[in-house]
Structure formats: C-alpha cells, structure tokens
Design a protein around this motif. Structure first.
Motif, PDB file in Angstrom:
ATOM      1  N   LEU A 221    -134.182 -46.632 -15.251  1.00 15.15           N
ATOM      2  CA  LEU A 221    -133.651 -45.705 -14.254  1.00 15.15           C
ATOM      3  C   LEU A 221    -134.313 -44.363 -14.455  1.00 15.15           C
ATOM      4  N   ALA A 222    -134.937 -43.850 -13.403  1.00 10.11           N
ATOM      5  CA  ALA A 222    -135.595 -42.550 -13.444  1.00 10.11           C
ATOM      6  C   ALA A 222    -135.007 -41.671 -12.347  1.00 10.11           C
ATOM      7  N   LEU A 223    -134.272 -40.656 -12.745  1.00 10.65           N
ATOM      8  CA  LEU A 223    -133.748 -39.643 -11.833  1.00 10.65           C
ATOM      9  C   LEU A 223    -134.485 -38.361 -12.181  1.00 10.65           C
ATOM     10  N   ARG A 224    -135.584 -38.112 -11.492  1.00 10.13           N
ATOM     11  CA  ARG A 224    -136.564 -37.127 -11.925  1.00 10.13           C
ATOM     12  C   ARG A 224    -136.653 -35.936 -10.974  1.00 10.13           C
ATOM     13  N   ASN A 225    -137.344 -34.897 -11.492  1.00 12.47           N
ATOM     14  CA  ASN A 225    -137.786 -33.797 -10.640  1.00 12.47           C
ATOM     15  C   ASN A 225    -136.618 -33.106  -9.938  1.00 12.47           C
ATOM     16  N   SER A 226    -135.491 -32.974 -10.651  1.00 11.19           N
ATOM     17  CA  SER A 226    -134.274 -32.478 -10.021  1.00 11.19           C
ATOM     18  C   SER A 226    -133.917 -31.070 -10.473  1.00 11.19           C
ATOM     19  N   GLU A 227    -133.504 -30.266  -9.519  1.00  5.85           N
ATOM     20  CA  GLU A 227    -133.018 -28.927  -9.828  1.00  5.85           C
ATOM     21  C   GLU A 227    -131.635 -28.976 -10.463  1.00  5.85           C
ATOM     22  N   MET A 228    -130.895 -30.063 -10.252  1.00  7.44           N
ATOM     23  CA  MET A 228    -129.547 -30.213 -10.814  1.00  7.44           C
ATOM     24  C   MET A 228    -129.563 -31.149 -12.031  1.00  7.44           C
ATOM     25  N   LEU A 250    -135.287 -38.800 -17.303  1.00  6.82           N
ATOM     26  CA  LEU A 250    -134.646 -37.636 -16.686  1.00  6.82           C
ATOM     27  C   LEU A 250    -135.598 -36.443 -16.733  1.00  6.82           C
ATOM     28  N   SER A 251    -136.868 -36.736 -16.528  1.00  6.36           N
ATOM     29  CA  SER A 251    -137.926 -35.751 -16.710  1.00  6.36           C
ATOM     30  C   SER A 251    -138.193 -34.942 -15.443  1.00  6.36           C
ATOM     31  N   MET A 252    -139.088 -33.950 -15.595  1.00  9.69           N
ATOM     32  CA  MET A 252    -139.679 -33.198 -14.482  1.00  9.69           C
ATOM     33  C   MET A 252    -138.709 -32.256 -13.768  1.00  9.69           C
ATOM     34  N   GLY A 253    -137.508 -32.082 -14.310  1.00 11.65           N
ATOM     35  CA  GLY A 253    -136.523 -31.247 -13.634  1.00 11.65           C
ATOM     36  C   GLY A 253    -136.175 -29.999 -14.414  1.00 11.65           C
ATOM     37  N   VAL A 254    -135.140 -29.317 -13.958  1.00 10.99           N
ATOM     38  CA  VAL A 254    -134.678 -28.089 -14.603  1.00 10.99           C
ATOM     39  C   VAL A 254    -133.619 -28.481 -15.639  1.00 10.99           C
ATOM     40  N   LEU A 255    -134.075 -29.064 -16.730  1.00 10.94           N
ATOM     41  CA  LEU A 255    -133.196 -29.515 -17.807  1.00 10.94           C
ATOM     42  C   LEU A 255    -133.095 -28.425 -18.869  1.00 10.94           C
ATOM     43  N   THR A 256    -131.853 -28.045 -19.223  1.00 10.44           N
ATOM     44  CA  THR A 256    -131.617 -27.028 -20.237  1.00 10.44           C
ATOM     45  C   THR A 256    -130.778 -27.617 -21.369  1.00 10.44           C
ATOM     46  N   ASP A 257    -130.386 -26.761 -22.302  1.00 15.46           N
ATOM     47  CA  ASP A 257    -129.566 -27.199 -23.432  1.00 15.46           C
ATOM     48  C   ASP A 257    -128.254 -27.824 -22.980  1.00 15.46           C
ATOM     49  N   ASP A 258    -127.716 -27.358 -21.854  1.00 15.09           N
ATOM     50  CA  ASP A 258    -126.445 -27.918 -21.367  1.00 15.09           C
ATOM     51  C   ASP A 258    -126.582 -29.404 -21.058  1.00 15.09           C
TER      52      ASP A 258
END
Length: 325
Positions: A221-228, A250-258
C-alpha cells in the motif's frame, strides 16, 4: 520535484518507444526492421505535444499494423497533442475498439508524460473505467494526471496492480478507488497530492482502503505525495489492512515528527518487509527511534530526505510534497 523521465518498465517488461512516422521509406523500413518481438517489451506510443507529425490515434493505428497485436502484453500511452488542453477520449476509444486485436494485453499505463511535454497537474485525463471494463483480464493499470480524471467504483477480478499518480487527486477519484471491488489487487499506489492542484480528499475518504475488506490480497500500500501525510500516518497506525501488508509506502509527502510518532504509537510494523518514508521533514531524534524499532526486525526503512529539508529544530520554512505542479 517534477517528473523528468519516462517509465523504464511497466507490467514487468522494459518499455520501448514505438518509432515515429518517417517520410523517407528507407528510414521507415529500417526502424521497423529493428523492432523487438511484440511480447518482449511494454510498447510506449506517444507523439509530440506541440505540432506533431501525426495524432496519437494515427500512431496507434500504425502500431497495430506493424507489430503482431495479438502478442502485445503491455502498452504505455505517452504524450498526445496538447495534453494540457485536450483529454484522451479519442485515445480511450481507439484502445477499446482494438480490444479484440489485443487478447494478450495484461498491462496498460495512460499518461507517461514528462515535464517537458506537460506538467503532471496540467495533464487532462478522462474516464478510465471504460478501459478497465474493456479489458477484464488486465493485471496492471496505471494513470498519471488528475485534471478531469474520472475513476468510478469498478469491479475487476484480475487487476493486481493499480497506480494513480497526480499532483492532486480529486476526492471523487479517491472515493471511486476505495469503493471498487478488486479482490486480486496486490499493489495499490495513490499520489494524493495537494489542494492547490486538486487534491481535495480527506483521510476519511481512505477508510474503505484502510479497512481492507475489498482488498483481501493486498501486500503493498502506497499513499504517497500527500500534504496531509501526518493525518494519513495516524489513520494507518490503527488500520486493519496493515497487518497483512509486506510493504508500506508513505513517502513523498509532508511527513513530520507527528506522523512518525503516530506510527510508533500504533500497531507493530515489525512484520513489514519495507517501510518507505523518503522525502520527509522528520527530525534526527525521532527518525533514530523509528530505526531502532524496525531495523532489528529486518524492516528495510527508507528515511532519506531527498530534496526535502529535515525538521531538526521543529521548524521548516518550506514544506512541499515531492511532486506538485
């Protein structure tokens, strides 16, 4: 980042560009003579975006008359004239009309278009359900570009891989995929994107996918490139489908420590073969915690920041998905 290279393979086969039409007979004959066998490659058919010598459908007609279409296993639709302004309806109609000549077709990708031809969020698409309906034995299907893309809920018993790439996926597309009956699907990849480019879905729209009831054989499952991406991670952390996955992307998105904290606080991920989080805004500290949790279990973890800036001090001025315009 934008898309600068065409697909190198599709459906497990290397791509091969079907040659342009040549006015010189000797040149044309030489180009045809050097073609590979029909079943050895994924045939990419594309024309110039600006002032082409022929239309896409004309090139496709030449293709059908040049190779043995009965042996073609994979087809890649490249650029068509003015893709930023015109949709592929005629292309879809031509492919559907040729279905009886393409009995071996198992892989189809629509929109292998790079930035010099048309930026991803400018690519006009169409109603791709007609293609899936026309080829019930198709196993790999992909599409690039979210503008005017229509993906209704479909039932397809043989599809194993589905990829939808966009700078922003319309909510109705996400809901259509989520409502589809795809019992054989092993690999699902969605580039959710950003609202600026039409990506107006919310995490709740992913609920049927994360429940996994319609996807009994899903392994990747790839949920990628997401702002959320942080909210996606929070939902994934307790999603029933995760327990049966081998690969989670879950790559290519705006992933932070949260988002990483949500993954660490959720269900175990140590059964995964790989977890891809590249292009992220994650601090070294929490990245190390994730590494210490997963690496000893043999999970291949990708935390490469690529062209994103890691969030060392909890602050990042610019945060973007990897592929936008």
């Amino acid at each position: 980042m934008t898309i600068g290279e065409h697909l190198s393979e599709w459906g497990g086969l290397p791509t091969h560009q079907f040659p342009d039409r040549h006015t010189d007979a000797a040149t044309q004959a030489a180009a045809v003579r050097d073609l590979p066998a029909a079943d050895e490659v994924a045939w990419r058919i594309g024309v110039e975006s600006y002032d082409p010598e022929e239309t896409w459908t004309e090139a496709f007609a030449r293709f059908l008359d040049t190779v043995d279409p009965g042996q073609v296993r994979a087809l890649v639709v490249g650029c068509w004239p003015d893709a930023y302004d015109s949709g592929p309806e005629e292309i879809f109609a031509a492919i559907v009309a040729a279905r009886d000549r393409l009995p071996a077709l198992r892989a189809l990708f629509v929109g292998d278009i790079v930035m010099e031809e048309c930026e991803i969020s400018w690519i006009n698409q169409g109603e791709v359900g007609t293609l899936l309906d026309a080829f019930p034995v198709l196993e790999h299907f992909g599409v690039r570009g979210g503008q005017n893309l229509v993906f209704p809920a479909v039932e397809h018993k043989n599809l194993r891989k589905l990829t939808v790439e966009a700078g922003g996926l319309p909510v109705e597309v996400v809901r259509g995929v989520a409502a589809s009956e795809l019992p054989a699907l092993v690999d699902l990849e969605l580039w959710l994107g950003t609202p600026e480019y039409g990506g107006d879905s919310e995490v709740a729209d992913l609920a049927p996918i994360l429940a996994g009831d319609r996807l009994p054989n899903l392994e990747r499952l790839a949920l990628r490139n997401s702002e959320m991406q942080d909210a996606v991670c929070a939902a994934v952390a307790s999603a029933p489908v995760v327990a049966r996955l081998r690969e989670l992307d879950l790559s290519m998105g705006v992933l932070t420590d949260d988002g990483v904290a949500a993954l660490l606080g959720g269900q175990p991920l140590t059964h995964l073969k790989s977890l891809d989080l590249h292009h992220n805004y994650v601090s070294t500290e929490i990245g190390a915690r994730l590494t210490e949790t997963l690496t000893p279990a043999g999970v291949a973890l990708n935390l490469d920041t690529d062209d994103a800036d890691s969030d060392e001090d909890g602050e990042t001025v610019w945060r973007f998905v990897a592929v936008g315009e």
